[in-house]
Design an enzyme around this catalytic site. Sequence first.
Site, PDB file in Angstrom:
ATOM      1  N   GLY A   6      -6.440 -32.362  35.436  1.00  0.00           N
ATOM      2  CA  GLY A   6      -6.078 -32.685  36.816  1.00  0.00           C
ATOM      3  C   GLY A   6      -4.720 -32.119  37.220  1.00  0.00           C
ATOM      4  O   GLY A   6      -4.007 -31.530  36.406  1.00  0.00           O
ATOM      5  N   ARG A   7      -4.381 -32.333  38.497  1.00  0.00           N
ATOM      6  CA  ARG A   7      -3.088 -31.842  39.017  1.00  0.00           C
ATOM      7  C   ARG A   7      -1.927 -32.436  38.227  1.00  0.00           C
ATOM      8  O   ARG A   7      -1.030 -31.725  37.790  1.00  0.00           O
ATOM      9  CB  ARG A   7      -2.948 -32.192  40.502  1.00  0.00           C
ATOM     10  CG  ARG A   7      -3.822 -31.364  41.422  1.00  0.00           C
ATOM     11  CD  ARG A   7      -3.755 -31.890  42.850  1.00  0.00           C
ATOM     12  NE  ARG A   7      -4.431 -33.172  42.941  1.00  0.00           N
ATOM     13  CZ  ARG A   7      -5.675 -33.340  43.415  1.00  0.00           C
ATOM     14  NH1 ARG A   7      -6.336 -32.312  43.878  1.00  0.00           N
ATOM     15  NH2 ARG A   7      -6.229 -34.525  43.452  1.00  0.00           N
ATOM     16  N   MET A   8      -1.961 -33.771  38.015  1.00  0.00           N
ATOM     17  CA  MET A   8      -0.872 -34.396  37.275  1.00  0.00           C
ATOM     18  C   MET A   8      -0.943 -34.067  35.792  1.00  0.00           C
ATOM     19  O   MET A   8       0.087 -33.895  35.141  1.00  0.00           O
ATOM     20  CB  MET A   8      -0.885 -35.922  37.488  1.00  0.00           C
ATOM     21  CG  MET A   8      -0.204 -36.369  38.763  1.00  0.00           C
ATOM     22  SD  MET A   8       1.471 -35.734  38.916  1.00  0.00           S
ATOM     23  CE  MET A   8       2.218 -36.376  37.436  1.00  0.00           C
TER      24      MET A   8
ATOM     25  N   GLY B  25      -0.102 -43.682  34.751  1.00  0.00           N
ATOM     26  CA  GLY B  25       0.278 -43.088  36.035  1.00  0.00           C
ATOM     27  C   GLY B  25      -0.822 -43.255  37.068  1.00  0.00           C
ATOM     28  O   GLY B  25      -0.562 -43.239  38.270  1.00  0.00           O
TER      29      GLY B  25
ATOM     30  N   ALA C  94       3.570 -47.638  36.396  1.00  0.00           N
ATOM     31  CA  ALA C  94       4.300 -47.432  37.650  1.00  0.00           C
ATOM     32  C   ALA C  94       3.445 -46.604  38.594  1.00  0.00           C
ATOM     33  O   ALA C  94       2.794 -45.638  38.181  1.00  0.00           O
ATOM     34  CB  ALA C  94       5.621 -46.706  37.378  1.00  0.00           C
TER      35      ALA C  94
ATOM     36  N   HIS D 234      -0.096 -38.162  52.225  1.00  0.00           N
ATOM     37  CA  HIS D 234      -0.458 -37.418  51.017  1.00  0.00           C
ATOM     38  C   HIS D 234      -1.481 -36.324  51.353  1.00  0.00           C
ATOM     39  O   HIS D 234      -2.116 -36.355  52.401  1.00  0.00           O
ATOM     40  CB  HIS D 234      -1.069 -38.345  49.958  1.00  0.00           C
ATOM     41  CG  HIS D 234      -0.043 -39.200  49.272  1.00  0.00           C
ATOM     42  ND1 HIS D 234       0.423 -40.366  49.820  1.00  0.00           N
ATOM     43  CD2 HIS D 234       0.617 -39.026  48.100  1.00  0.00           C
ATOM     44  CE1 HIS D 234       1.323 -40.891  49.010  1.00  0.00           C
ATOM     45  NE2 HIS D 234       1.471 -40.108  47.961  1.00  0.00           N
TER      46      HIS D 234
ATOM     47  N   LYS E 219      -6.366 -36.917  48.008  1.00  0.00           N
ATOM     48  CA  LYS E 219      -6.059 -38.254  47.473  1.00  0.00           C
ATOM     49  C   LYS E 219      -7.190 -39.229  47.792  1.00  0.00           C
ATOM     50  O   LYS E 219      -7.669 -39.283  48.922  1.00  0.00           O
ATOM     51  CB  LYS E 219      -4.734 -38.760  48.037  1.00  0.00           C
ATOM     52  CG  LYS E 219      -4.303 -40.071  47.394  1.00  0.00           C
ATOM     53  CD  LYS E 219      -2.830 -40.354  47.577  1.00  0.00           C
ATOM     54  CE  LYS E 219      -2.443 -41.686  46.959  1.00  0.00           C
ATOM     55  NZ  LYS E 219      -2.636 -41.709  45.501  1.00  0.00           N
TER      56      LYS E 219
ATOM     57  N   THR F 245       2.494 -46.061  45.493  1.00  0.00           N
ATOM     58  CA  THR F 245       3.919 -46.160  45.855  1.00  0.00           C
ATOM     59  C   THR F 245       4.103 -47.041  47.081  1.00  0.00           C
ATOM     60  O   THR F 245       5.029 -47.868  47.136  1.00  0.00           O
ATOM     61  CB  THR F 245       4.467 -44.746  46.142  1.00  0.00           C
ATOM     62  OG1 THR F 245       4.184 -43.947  45.009  1.00  0.00           O
ATOM     63  CG2 THR F 245       5.953 -44.771  46.411  1.00  0.00           C
TER      64      THR F 245
HETATM   65  P1  NAD Z   1      -6.846 -35.180  39.887  1.00  0.00           P
HETATM   66  O1  NAD Z   1      -8.151 -35.555  40.548  1.00  0.00           O
HETATM   67  O2  NAD Z   1      -6.298 -33.806  40.101  1.00  0.00           O
HETATM   68  O3  NAD Z   1      -6.953 -35.378  38.295  1.00  0.00           O
HETATM   69  C1  NAD Z   1      -7.606 -36.453  37.703  1.00  0.00           C
HETATM   70  C2  NAD Z   1      -8.157 -35.962  36.386  1.00  0.00           C
HETATM   71  O4  NAD Z   1      -8.737 -37.090  35.702  1.00  0.00           O
HETATM   72  C3  NAD Z   1      -9.272 -34.914  36.568  1.00  0.00           C
HETATM   73  O5  NAD Z   1      -9.058 -33.809  35.700  1.00  0.00           O
HETATM   74  C4  NAD Z   1     -10.529 -35.683  36.191  1.00  0.00           C
HETATM   75  O6  NAD Z   1     -11.559 -34.849  35.652  1.00  0.00           O
HETATM   76  C5  NAD Z   1      -9.947 -36.639  35.148  1.00  0.00           C
HETATM   77  N1  NAD Z   1     -10.855 -37.746  34.850  1.00  0.00           N
HETATM   78  C6  NAD Z   1     -11.702 -38.382  35.698  1.00  0.00           C
HETATM   79  N2  NAD Z   1     -12.443 -39.251  34.998  1.00  0.00           N
HETATM   80  C7  NAD Z   1     -12.064 -39.152  33.706  1.00  0.00           C
HETATM   81  C8  NAD Z   1     -12.464 -39.776  32.514  1.00  0.00           C
HETATM   82  N3  NAD Z   1     -13.495 -40.644  32.501  1.00  0.00           N
HETATM   83  N4  NAD Z   1     -11.826 -39.471  31.350  1.00  0.00           N
HETATM   84  C9  NAD Z   1     -10.840 -38.560  31.338  1.00  0.00           C
HETATM   85  N5  NAD Z   1     -10.423 -37.894  32.440  1.00  0.00           N
HETATM   86  C10 NAD Z   1     -11.024 -38.200  33.611  1.00  0.00           C
HETATM   87  O7  NAD Z   1      -5.816 -36.300  40.327  1.00  0.00           O
HETATM   88  P2  NAD Z   1      -4.217 -36.253  40.214  1.00  0.00           P
HETATM   89  O8  NAD Z   1      -3.633 -35.794  41.498  1.00  0.00           O
HETATM   90  O9  NAD Z   1      -3.827 -35.587  38.937  1.00  0.00           O
HETATM   91  O10 NAD Z   1      -3.917 -37.824  40.096  1.00  0.00           O
HETATM   92  C11 NAD Z   1      -4.441 -38.595  39.038  1.00  0.00           C
HETATM   93  C12 NAD Z   1      -4.031 -40.038  39.233  1.00  0.00           C
HETATM   94  O11 NAD Z   1      -2.597 -40.143  39.142  1.00  0.00           O
HETATM   95  C13 NAD Z   1      -4.396 -40.621  40.619  1.00  0.00           C
HETATM   96  O12 NAD Z   1      -4.740 -41.986  40.436  1.00  0.00           O
HETATM   97  C14 NAD Z   1      -3.110 -40.490  41.412  1.00  0.00           C
HETATM   98  O13 NAD Z   1      -3.015 -41.423  42.457  1.00  0.00           O
HETATM   99  C15 NAD Z   1      -2.101 -40.783  40.318  1.00  0.00           C
HETATM  100  N6  NAD Z   1      -0.729 -40.287  40.557  1.00  0.00           N
HETATM  101  C16 NAD Z   1       0.268 -41.074  40.125  1.00  0.00           C
HETATM  102  C17 NAD Z   1       1.583 -40.656  40.221  1.00  0.00           C
HETATM  103  C18 NAD Z   1       2.668 -41.536  39.661  1.00  0.00           C
HETATM  104  O14 NAD Z   1       3.853 -41.155  39.683  1.00  0.00           O
HETATM  105  N7  NAD Z   1       2.308 -42.715  39.134  1.00  0.00           N
HETATM  106  C19 NAD Z   1       1.886 -39.415  40.792  1.00  0.00           C
HETATM  107  C20 NAD Z   1       0.825 -38.610  41.226  1.00  0.00           C
HETATM  108  C21 NAD Z   1      -0.493 -39.051  41.094  1.00  0.00           C
END
Ligand code: NAD
Length: 243
Positions: A10-12, A74, A98, A131, A135, A142
């Site tokens: 994923g992105r994060m 996260g 967080a 966002h 999303k 947050t």
């Molecule tokens: P994203 O959709 O780009 O990535 C999510 C990843 O999780 C994908 O690669 C997906 O295939 C994977 N995934 C889904 N189901 C799965 C499973 N069963 N097992 C393993 N991997 C699985 O999303 P993102 O932008 O990377 O964000 C991910 C999460 O982090 C979201 O909930 C987002 O709100 C959160 N986030 C939190 C913060 C923070 O600072 N806490 C910052 C940014 C994003």
Amino acid sequence: MKILLNGYKGRMGQAILAAAQTAGAEVAAKCDVGETFTPEALSACDVAIDFSFHEVTPALAEACAEAGTPLVIGTTGHTAEERSLIETAAKKIPIVWAGNYSVGVNVLNWLVGKAAKLLDSSFEIEVVEMHHRHKKDAPSGTAEKLLAVVEAARGLDKSAERHGRSGLVGERSRDEIGVHALRGGSVVGDHTVIFAGEGERVELTHKAESRAIFANGAVHAANWVLGKPPAVYGMDAVLGLEN
Ligand code: NAD
């Protein structure tokens, strides 16, 4: 430090891979949808980091609790049931949890708590977040945290929240908190808390320009949580922000 990373595609997840490298940490195991990791792989890691999907976190937290591996969460958007399962796991392992790992947002939380107390209830509060179009949950984790901060400071609870007013909603009541989730484009994450008084307005805003701020904070939290007693910790604890 050896990390197991859940959601690495994923992105994060990609941002965590880069942040771990910069911090000199090793992502020793990684997992995404359709893949599994063994309990042995989890035990061999010092800490797990989860940026995946809310439904996935409870099972990871349970596996971490069994392996005795600390966890940094996260992922946002958990249901009450999922939250309770994660809290059960935190009886056995330390978990940093967080909705936002950036230093700036955590300082924003602190400032908003102070402002909500210093400005009396004639200053009416609205929370606005924006966002990117991908999303999936709203309001953001947050924004939820900012709401919890202002509600605690004002002696209110979630029943004070008015999400996305529309139609003939009537005049605003003094104690309600407006919440507005905007979506579009590639916005990484903007949050503003408005304190609107008679003849003046205070606005506290944070704008995230890059996911690296969250990834760096999460890797910092992963390092901090090693050896801590079982409990749920927020970034305020990690950063030593006093009340
Ligand atoms: P994203 O959709 O780009 O990535 C999510 C990843 O999780 C994908 O690669 C997906 O295939 C994977 N995934 C889904 N189901 C799965 C499973 N069963 N097992 C393993 N991997 C699985 O999303 P993102 O932008 O990377 O964000 C991910 C999460 O982090 C979201 O909930 C987002 O709100 C959160 N986030 C939190 C913060 C923070 O600072 N806490 C910052 C940014 C994003």
